[in-house]
Design an enzyme around this catalytic site. Structure first.
Site, PDB file in Angstrom:
ATOM      1  CG  HIS A 144      39.177  27.765   6.871  1.00  0.00           C
ATOM      2  ND1 HIS A 144      38.904  26.807   7.827  1.00  0.00           N
ATOM      3  CD2 HIS A 144      40.063  27.198   6.029  1.00  0.00           C
ATOM      4  CE1 HIS A 144      39.576  25.709   7.557  1.00  0.00           C
ATOM      5  NE2 HIS A 144      40.292  25.916   6.459  1.00  0.00           N
ATOM      6  CG  HIS A 195      43.556  26.021   2.496  1.00  0.00           C
ATOM      7  ND1 HIS A 195      44.591  25.897   3.398  1.00  0.00           N
ATOM      8  CD2 HIS A 195      42.436  25.611   3.153  1.00  0.00           C
ATOM      9  CE1 HIS A 195      44.122  25.405   4.536  1.00  0.00           C
ATOM     10  NE2 HIS A 195      42.817  25.213   4.423  1.00  0.00           N
ATOM     11  CG  HIS A 255      43.335  23.555   9.347  1.00  0.00           C
ATOM     12  ND1 HIS A 255      43.812  24.799   9.070  1.00  0.00           N
ATOM     13  CD2 HIS A 255      42.600  23.178   8.261  1.00  0.00           C
ATOM     14  CE1 HIS A 255      43.397  25.159   7.855  1.00  0.00           C
ATOM     15  NE2 HIS A 255      42.664  24.195   7.340  1.00  0.00           N
ATOM     16  CD  GLU A 311      39.944  19.274   7.689  1.00  0.00           C
ATOM     17  OE1 GLU A 311      41.154  19.423   7.948  1.00  0.00           O
ATOM     18  OE2 GLU A 311      39.468  19.421   6.530  1.00  0.00           O
ATOM     19  CG  ASP A 358      38.883  23.865   3.826  1.00  0.00           C
ATOM     20  OD1 ASP A 358      39.933  24.467   4.118  1.00  0.00           O
ATOM     21  OD2 ASP A 358      38.670  22.676   4.160  1.00  0.00           O
ATOM     22  CG  ASP A 359      41.061  23.507   0.091  1.00  0.00           C
ATOM     23  OD1 ASP A 359      42.123  24.103  -0.121  1.00  0.00           O
ATOM     24  OD2 ASP A 359      40.814  22.909   1.163  1.00  0.00           O
TER      25      ASP A 359
HETATM   26  N1  ADE Z   1      45.045  22.247   3.247  1.00  0.00           N
HETATM   27  C1  ADE Z   1      44.154  22.636   2.336  1.00  0.00           C
HETATM   28  N2  ADE Z   1      42.923  22.296   2.711  1.00  0.00           N
HETATM   29  C2  ADE Z   1      43.022  21.679   3.912  1.00  0.00           C
HETATM   30  C3  ADE Z   1      42.107  21.111   4.819  1.00  0.00           C
HETATM   31  N3  ADE Z   1      40.794  21.088   4.593  1.00  0.00           N
HETATM   32  N4  ADE Z   1      42.591  20.553   5.937  1.00  0.00           N
HETATM   33  C4  ADE Z   1      43.893  20.548   6.183  1.00  0.00           C
HETATM   34  N5  ADE Z   1      44.793  21.071   5.371  1.00  0.00           N
HETATM   35  C5  ADE Z   1      44.367  21.629   4.233  1.00  0.00           C
HETATM   36 ZN    ZN Z   2      41.436  24.423   5.669  1.00  0.00          ZN
END
Ligand code: ADE
Ligand code: ZN
Length: 330
Positions: A14, A16, A194, A197, A275-276
């Site tokens: 996971h 992005h 997703h 969350e 994630d990011d």
């Molecule tokens: N796009 C990038 N990061 C995300 C996240 N944590 N939740 C939903 N969309 C995303």
């Molecule tokens: Zn994500």
């Protein structure tokens, strides 16, 4: 233990790729493409990363990715991430990207697809790192827009290992994308989404029922619903949990409040992911280290979580058994 965690062969499910854009590269690409940024310095960018919720992050995430314009930009973005990841012991990365966020700025599909394809090949050649690609749909846009992208991506279907669903969750339930995911299924493309969350446990159930997904991204809201927990336990459908993301987006107040220990205790199939990473304070290793600090888990627990990710990754069986062997030798 920290050295051991670095050396553990880790698989990331996971990520992005646009969320791996570090401020230094953001400035370099802004200069290369003549894009103006609302920041003067790298420190100013980092200071802006103080989020109150998912939407406050998404606003900066979409703003930051405006510097990505060409095939070369996507290649450089992914290579920079792969290089950092391999240095922290990541051996396989499943990266998702948001084509709609690029198409709506006039950046055609060829730029991300060709740039990422070349970076994925280079990473395998250079480091023996394997990768998979997930094309995600933006759930806060019209479902017809997602369908249009899925059709437009036809020349690249062989590159797509799965489709996903991301962006603002609240008010955008999975069922909105039933037809798109049905079409992906008919095309033989695996599906992830997703769910749970910021949204409720009901969105996780709905994503399983309506979108027929094989993995839940995040899913941390599952504990709200005992029947759902039992369903996830029985089916062993994995959750790709991103603990540092959950702290930075205020899903939980601090790491020690994270429901991960309870979710694992319930027998669910959990994996750890970033994630990011450029926005949330680190990559996969940092997420493992944050769990070590908060929960004091032993090596057996981390091996179980790393093994879960190997079990459910989009990779050939030969690669899966090779990575299981490397993990067992740790
Ligand atoms: N796009 C990038 N990061 C995300 C996240 N944590 N939740 C939903 N969309 C995303
Ligand atoms: Zn994500």
């Amino acid at each position: 233990m920290k050295t051991w965690l670095r050396e553990l062969p880790k698989v990331e499910l996971h990520l992005h790729i646009e969320g791996s854009l570090e401020p230094e590269l953001m400035f370099a690409l802004a200069a290369r493409n003549n894009v103006s940024l609302p920041y003067a310095t790298v420190d100013e960018v980092r200071a802006a990363y103080d989020f109150s919720d998912l939407q406050s992050f998404l606003d900066l995430y979409y703003q930051g990715m405006r510097v990505l314009r060409t095939e070369q930009d996507f290649h450089d973005l992914a290579m920079a991430y792969f290089e950092r990841a391999q240095a922290e012991g990541v051996v396989h990365v499943e990266l998702s990207f948001d084509p709609q966020a690029h198409l709506s700025r006039g950046v055609e599909l060829a730029a991300p697809f060709e740039g990422l394809r070349r970076a994925m090949r280079d990473a395998e050649r250079r480091w023996g790192m394997t990768t998979a690609l997930i094309m995600s749909f933006l759930r806060d846009r019209d479902a017809l827009d997602a369908m249009d992208v899925l059709e437009k991506a036809a020349p690249y279907y062989e590159l797509i290992d799965a489709v996903g669903l991301d962006s603002a969750e609240m008010g955008n339930p999975p069922a909105k994308f039933e037809a798109v995911f049905e079409r992906a299924k008919a095309l033989g493309i695996p599906r992830v989404a997703h769910a749970g969350e910021e949204g409720p446990a009901a969105y996780i159930s709905e994503a399983l029922d309506v979108l027929d997904i094989c993995r839940v991204d995040h899913g941390v809201a599952c504990l709200q619903d005992a029947a759902l927990v039992e369903r996830l336990r029985a089916s062993q459908i994995p959750l790709t949990v991103c603990p540092l993301s959950n702290v930075r987006l205020k899903v939980v107040e601090q790491m020690t409040d994270h429901p991960l220990p309870q979710i694992i205790e319930q027998g669910l199939k959990v994996t750890l992911n970033s994630d990011d990473p450029a926005y949330f304070g680190g990559g996969v290793l940092d997420n493992y280290l944050a769990c070590l600090e908060a929960f004091d888990w032993d090596q057996a627990m981390f091996k179980q979580l790393a093994g879960n990710a190997i079990d459910v990754a989009f990779m050939p069986e030969s690669r899966r058994s090779e990575l299981h062997k490397r993990l067992a030798a740790c």
